[in-house]
Design a protein around this motif. Structure first.
Motif, PDB file in Angstrom:
ATOM      1  N   ILE A 193       1.119  -1.182  -0.016  1.00  8.43           N
ATOM      2  CA  ILE A 193      -0.042   0.150  -0.171  1.00  8.43           C
ATOM      3  C   ILE A 193       0.507   1.449   0.008  1.00  8.43           C
ATOM      4  CG2 ILE A 193      -1.906   1.384   1.543  1.00  8.43           C
ATOM      5  CD1 ILE A 193      -2.820  -1.089   2.185  1.00  8.43           C
ATOM      6  N   TRP A 194       1.999   1.249   0.978  1.00 14.10           N
ATOM      7  CA  TRP A 194       2.785   2.677   0.801  1.00 14.10           C
ATOM      8  C   TRP A 194       4.072   2.442  -0.273  1.00 14.10           C
ATOM      9  CZ3 TRP A 194       1.057   6.101   3.305  1.00 14.10           C
ATOM     10  CH2 TRP A 194       0.033   6.796   4.778  1.00 14.10           C
ATOM     11  N   SER A 200       4.505   6.777  -4.662  1.00 13.43           N
ATOM     12  CA  SER A 200       5.044   6.624  -6.179  1.00 13.43           C
ATOM     13  C   SER A 200       3.766   7.804  -6.503  1.00 13.43           C
ATOM     14  CB  SER A 200       4.597   5.232  -6.795  1.00 13.43           C
ATOM     15  OG  SER A 200       3.249   5.188  -7.180  1.00 13.43           O
ATOM     16  N   ALA A 201       2.468   7.700  -5.530  1.00 16.67           N
ATOM     17  CA  ALA A 201       1.719   8.742  -6.070  1.00 16.67           C
ATOM     18  C   ALA A 201       1.581   9.595  -5.829  1.00 16.67           C
ATOM     19  CB  ALA A 201       0.206   7.982  -5.860  1.00 16.67           C
ATOM     20  N   ILE A 202       2.421   9.898  -4.844  1.00 17.21           N
ATOM     21  CA  ILE A 202       2.773  11.486  -3.979  1.00 17.21           C
ATOM     22  C   ILE A 202       4.060  12.501  -4.060  1.00 17.21           C
ATOM     23  CG2 ILE A 202       1.019  11.311  -2.405  1.00 17.21           C
ATOM     24  CD1 ILE A 202       3.454  10.679  -0.129  1.00 17.21           C
ATOM     25  N   VAL A 203       5.163  11.810  -4.901  1.00 19.02           N
ATOM     26  CA  VAL A 203       6.450  12.364  -5.089  1.00 19.02           C
ATOM     27  C   VAL A 203       6.350  12.930  -6.825  1.00 19.02           C
ATOM     28  CG1 VAL A 203       7.344  10.569  -3.883  1.00 19.02           C
ATOM     29  CG2 VAL A 203       6.999  10.177  -6.397  1.00 19.02           C
ATOM     30  N   LYS A 235       7.471   8.687 -12.000  1.00 20.47           N
ATOM     31  CA  LYS A 235       6.484   7.805 -13.137  1.00 20.47           C
ATOM     32  C   LYS A 235       7.161   6.725 -13.601  1.00 20.47           C
ATOM     33  CE  LYS A 235       9.947  10.054 -16.266  1.00 20.47           C
ATOM     34  NZ  LYS A 235      10.479  11.369 -16.968  1.00 20.47           N
ATOM     35  N   TRP A 236       8.470   6.634 -12.149  1.00 24.17           N
ATOM     36  CA  TRP A 236       9.274   5.608 -12.887  1.00 24.17           C
ATOM     37  C   TRP A 236       8.650   3.717 -12.672  1.00 24.17           C
ATOM     38  CZ3 TRP A 236      12.288   5.518 -16.869  1.00 24.17           C
ATOM     39  CH2 TRP A 236      13.038   7.429 -17.544  1.00 24.17           C
ATOM     40  N   SER A 289      -4.404  14.567 -14.174  1.00 16.46           N
ATOM     41  CA  SER A 289      -4.057  14.968 -13.314  1.00 16.46           C
ATOM     42  C   SER A 289      -2.927  16.292 -12.685  1.00 16.46           C
ATOM     43  CB  SER A 289      -4.180  14.809 -12.509  1.00 16.46           C
ATOM     44  OG  SER A 289      -6.003  13.848 -12.280  1.00 16.46           O
ATOM     45  N   ALA A 290      -1.829  15.458 -13.940  1.00 17.38           N
ATOM     46  CA  ALA A 290      -0.128  15.661 -13.680  1.00 17.38           C
ATOM     47  C   ALA A 290      -0.043  16.669 -14.998  1.00 17.38           C
ATOM     48  CB  ALA A 290       0.266  14.279 -13.395  1.00 17.38           C
ATOM     49  N   ALA A 291      -0.863  17.365 -15.532  1.00 15.57           N
ATOM     50  CA  ALA A 291      -0.945  17.931 -16.698  1.00 15.57           C
ATOM     51  C   ALA A 291       0.061  19.387 -16.479  1.00 15.57           C
ATOM     52  CB  ALA A 291      -1.779  18.852 -16.929  1.00 15.57           C
ATOM     53  N   GLY A 292       0.646  20.027 -15.736  1.00 15.70           N
ATOM     54  CA  GLY A 292       1.427  20.498 -15.028  1.00 15.70           C
ATOM     55  C   GLY A 292       2.887  20.432 -15.836  1.00 15.70           C
ATOM     56  N   GLU A 293       3.532  18.918 -15.260  1.00 16.44           N
ATOM     57  CA  GLU A 293       4.139  18.255 -15.748  1.00 16.44           C
ATOM     58  C   GLU A 293       4.391  17.615 -16.182  1.00 16.44           C
ATOM     59  OE1 GLU A 293       5.381  16.291 -11.167  1.00 16.44           O
ATOM     60  OE2 GLU A 293       3.238  16.528 -11.633  1.00 16.44           O
ATOM     61  N   MET A 294       3.891  17.985 -17.220  1.00 16.82           N
ATOM     62  CA  MET A 294       3.925  17.694 -18.869  1.00 16.82           C
ATOM     63  C   MET A 294       4.649  18.624 -19.668  1.00 16.82           C
ATOM     64  SD  MET A 294       0.089  15.326 -20.294  1.00 16.82           S
ATOM     65  CE  MET A 294      -0.340  14.367 -18.794  1.00 16.82           C
ATOM     66  N   LYS A 295       5.230  18.210 -21.069  1.00  9.81           N
ATOM     67  CA  LYS A 295       6.273  19.195 -21.531  1.00  9.81           C
ATOM     68  C   LYS A 295       4.711  19.694 -22.883  1.00  9.81           C
ATOM     69  CE  LYS A 295      10.208  16.293 -21.457  1.00  9.81           C
ATOM     70  NZ  LYS A 295      11.661  15.648 -22.172  1.00  9.81           N
ATOM     71  N   ASN A 296       4.211  19.230 -23.010  1.00 10.65           N
ATOM     72  CA  ASN A 296       3.299  19.353 -24.467  1.00 10.65           C
ATOM     73  C   ASN A 296       1.859  18.823 -24.014  1.00 10.65           C
ATOM     74  OD1 ASN A 296       2.016  21.120 -26.181  1.00 10.65           O
ATOM     75  ND2 ASN A 296       3.677  20.691 -27.938  1.00 10.65           N
ATOM     76  N   PRO A 297       1.134  18.566 -22.754  1.00 10.39           N
ATOM     77  CA  PRO A 297      -0.084  18.086 -22.822  1.00 10.39           C
ATOM     78  C   PRO A 297      -0.950  18.496 -24.174  1.00 10.39           C
ATOM     79  CG  PRO A 297       0.160  20.013 -21.709  1.00 10.39           C
ATOM     80  CD  PRO A 297       1.308  20.385 -22.449  1.00 10.39           C
TER      81      PRO A 297
END
Length: 298
Positions: A145-146, A151-154, A160-161, A224-232
């Motif tokens: 679980i943890w 992996s979801a909060i970092v 992403k790996w 949900s992570a669009a702000g971390e995409m290079k070109n969404p």
């Protein structure tokens, strides 16, 4: 035309810390990891040949339109937050909050319930025995679980790996399973399947549809992570389109493979999938047990 700004000053400040590290391939893998649920394959296959029929129907009538909707939405509205932001722009914060609740409420139950139990059962059956209700059982589930939560909060630059590796392993495992099934069929023959075997029924629809619809969900999760995409705006539509084709094949082909090699009365939940694996892996002779253990870990 510039998109309207819907975030608060605090949100805009925090968004400056986001690192744009997700390329097109990363988005593809994140969506594949969310949409493909290997654990459901054996369970739905227990309904027989109509499982394949209903999966095909739902892929055409639900998965493709659903994917197209979020390919368009995700490419047009690229703010961090995905579904919450889109709903807030249309209906306000209260409706957006309720939408987010319904979107994510199943995740704690799924990860902490179904997936944790499937993981420990699979490990116990094929790798090393873990006594149900023992200290080791609870430690295993808590770690599972943890690791998932972490992996979801970092930051996705690092986190992403894990889902990306999971997506790659899912596709590799299913591809290998299908190829081995074909080899087994050539050697030993396949179950006799006729067109009547695939005839859909209302009972099958009621049994299969809820499981498949839940499994097909996830195309909207990437934004949900669009702000971390290079070109969404460009990468999301293409990634969703490609991932929908991969997902459709990853359900249809393994389900057909299970039906071809495993008797219907032996297909039960996770056991149905591994029953098919243990059957077809006999083509490897003495190395079959080792191959089965590797597949269980994957």
């Amino acid at each position: 035309m510039a998109q309207p700004t819907t975030s608060t000053p605090l949100a805009q400040e925090q968004s400056k810390h986001l690192q744009k590290s997700l390329g097109r391939f990363d988005i593809l893998l994140l969506v594949v990891a969310a949409v493909i649920s290997i654990e459901v394959l054996g369970q739905v296959s227990g309904f027989g040949g109509e499982t394949f029929t209903w999966t095909l129907i739902l892929a055409v009538t639900f998965m493709v339109p659903y994917g197209l909707i979020f390919a368009e939405t995700g490419g047009a509205f690229t703010e961090e937050g995905g579904v919450y932001v889109w709903t807030k722009m249309a209906f306000g914060r209260v409706v957006a909050a309720i939408t987010s609740l319904f979107t994510w409420v199943t995740q704690p139950v799924w990860v902490g319930g179904a997936m944790a139990f499937v993981a420990v059962e699979t490990w116990s059956e094929y790798v090393g025995h873990v006594e149900a209700g023992s200290v080791g059982d609870y430690i295993f589930k808590l770690l599972f679980i943890w690791i998932t939560v972490s992996s979801a909060i970092v930051s996705l630059k690092h986190g992403k790996w894990l889902p990306s590796l999971g997506a790659i392993l899912k596709v590799v495992f299913l591809t290998f399973f299908i190829l081995v099934t074909l080899a087994y069929g050539v050697q030993h023959g396949f179950n006799g399947l006729d067109l009547g075997f695939f005839a859909p029924t209302l009972a099958g629809f009621l049994g299969v549809t809820p499981l498949l619809l839940f499994s097909f969900l996830g195309f909207e999760s990437g934004n949900s992570a669009a702000g971390e995409m290079k070109n969404p705006a460009k990468d999301v539509p293409i990634s969703v389109a490609r991932s929908s084709m991969i997902a459709a094949a990853s359900y249809l082909l393994p389900i057909l493979a299970i039906l071809l090699v495993v008797p219907l009365d032996q297909i039960t939940g996770i056991g149905g999938l591994f029953g098919a694996i243990s059957t077809v892996y006999t083509v490897f002779g003495p190395a079959a047990d080792a191959m089965l253990a590797v597949s269980a870990v994957v």
